[in-house]
Design an enzyme around this catalytic site. Structure first.
Site, short mmCIF file in Angstrom:
data_model
loop_
_atom_site.label_atom_id
_atom_site.label_comp_id
_atom_site.label_asym_id
_atom_site.label_seq_id
_atom_site.Cartn_x
_atom_site.Cartn_y
_atom_site.Cartn_z
N TYR A 176 0.83 -1.21 0.00
CA TYR A 176 0.00 0.00 0.00
C TYR A 176 0.86 1.26 0.00
CZ TYR A 176 -3.87 -3.06 1.51
OH TYR A 176 -4.81 -4.06 1.63
N HIS A 205 0.54 -11.62 1.89
CA HIS A 205 -0.52 -10.91 1.16
C HIS A 205 -1.26 -11.83 0.17
CE1 HIS A 205 -1.57 -6.54 -0.13
NE2 HIS A 205 -2.62 -7.31 -0.17
#
Length: 279
Positions: A51, A109
């Site tokens: 991010y 992730h």
């Protein structure tokens, strides 16, 4: 606001039913949004290496009036860092970016199965947990075969699996498996295709019956199903509405009606963990 419900993993680790998603909350504005959310009552903040906002999240945590010990910081290890040495560096880098002694929940992730190194990444997280720089270890977007492989190899079961869950893609089989194993389900993109979803007649009707917004209705649906939702919200108004939704109790037939919106093509994009690669 009523006390926030929470859910427990197999080892007793608990997550609040509603956390703060931070995707695209970057820079000073992102830090301010995180600080505001914590001061309102959020205790789970979700970010990821990819991010590119771990620094902003850390700044928001330090700027808030909430003691660090009360905050659960979750972040994620990217696909390009699955190899053992890279994974160790990535875990440490996330901790330094966040400015914390330890991450509270560190996830892989995506499994990226064609690369085949998620087992190395998992062992790196387990090793970091043993060193004390990660408190709890989990995964994201893992299918049953991925969960089986890492637990069989390491003897360590994830406390959480963050997966795509929303009314268009309710994932009942995954929720049942997680519940059986004591793995917390965390829902990413919990509002799905928000503009379309929030206009669904069944959601609008349930919302009207409870005097809440359609978005709050969907969050209450997640709570009723035992999933942790992490909707992103930058404004104080939306942050407060999302928090308030955790205390809304839906009837079982309302939950079933919303779950009935599920579609065979309900994914937001071609993100099948069996084939999707995200580095």
């Amino acid at each position: 606001m009523s006390e926030m419900p929470s859910f427990a993993a197999h080892n007793g680790f608990r997550l609040p039913a509603v956390g703060l998603g931070t995707y695209r909350l970057n820079g000073d504005a992102g830090a301010a949004a995180v600080a505001a959310g914590l001061d309102l009552g959020y205790r789970l903040v979700d970010t990821a290496f990819n991010y590119e906002n771990e620094g902003a999240v850390g700044a928001g945590i330090r700027a808030s009036a909430i003691d660090r010990s009360e905050i659960i910081v979750a972040t994620k290890l990217p696909g390009r860092h699955h190899a053992a040495a890279k994974a160790r560096d990535s875990i440490e880098e996330s901790r330094h970016r966040l400015g914390v002694d330890a991450t509270d929940l560190h996830l892989i992730h995506w499994p990226n199965p064609s690369v085949g190194q998620y087992g190395e990444a998992w062992q790196a997280l387990v090793d970091a947990q043993q060193r004390g720089t990660v408190r709890h270890v989990g995964v994201s977007n893992f299918l049953p075969e991925h969960l089986d492989r890492i637990e069989s190899a390491s003897g360590v079961r994830p406390v959480a699996n963050q997966i795509e869950v929303h009314p268009y893609f309710p994932q009942q089989e995954a929720l049942d498996l997680h519940a059986e194993r004591g793995i917390l389900t965390v829902a990413w993109s919990p509002l799905g295709r928000a503009r379309e979803l929030l206009q669904e007649p069944v959601i609008v009707e349930v919302a009207a019956g409870h005097g809440i917004t359609p978005a709050q209705t969907v969050i209450a649906w997640h709570v009723a199903r035992g999933t942790v939702s992490i909707p992103k919200a930058s404004s104080i108004e939306h942050q407060q509405l999302n928090l308030d939704a955790a205390s809304v109790v839906l009837a079982s037939d309302e939950v079933e009606a919303i779950t009935g919106l599920g579609r065979a093509d309900g994914r937001l994009f071609d993100g099948d963990p069996a084939t999707h690669e995200e580095m």
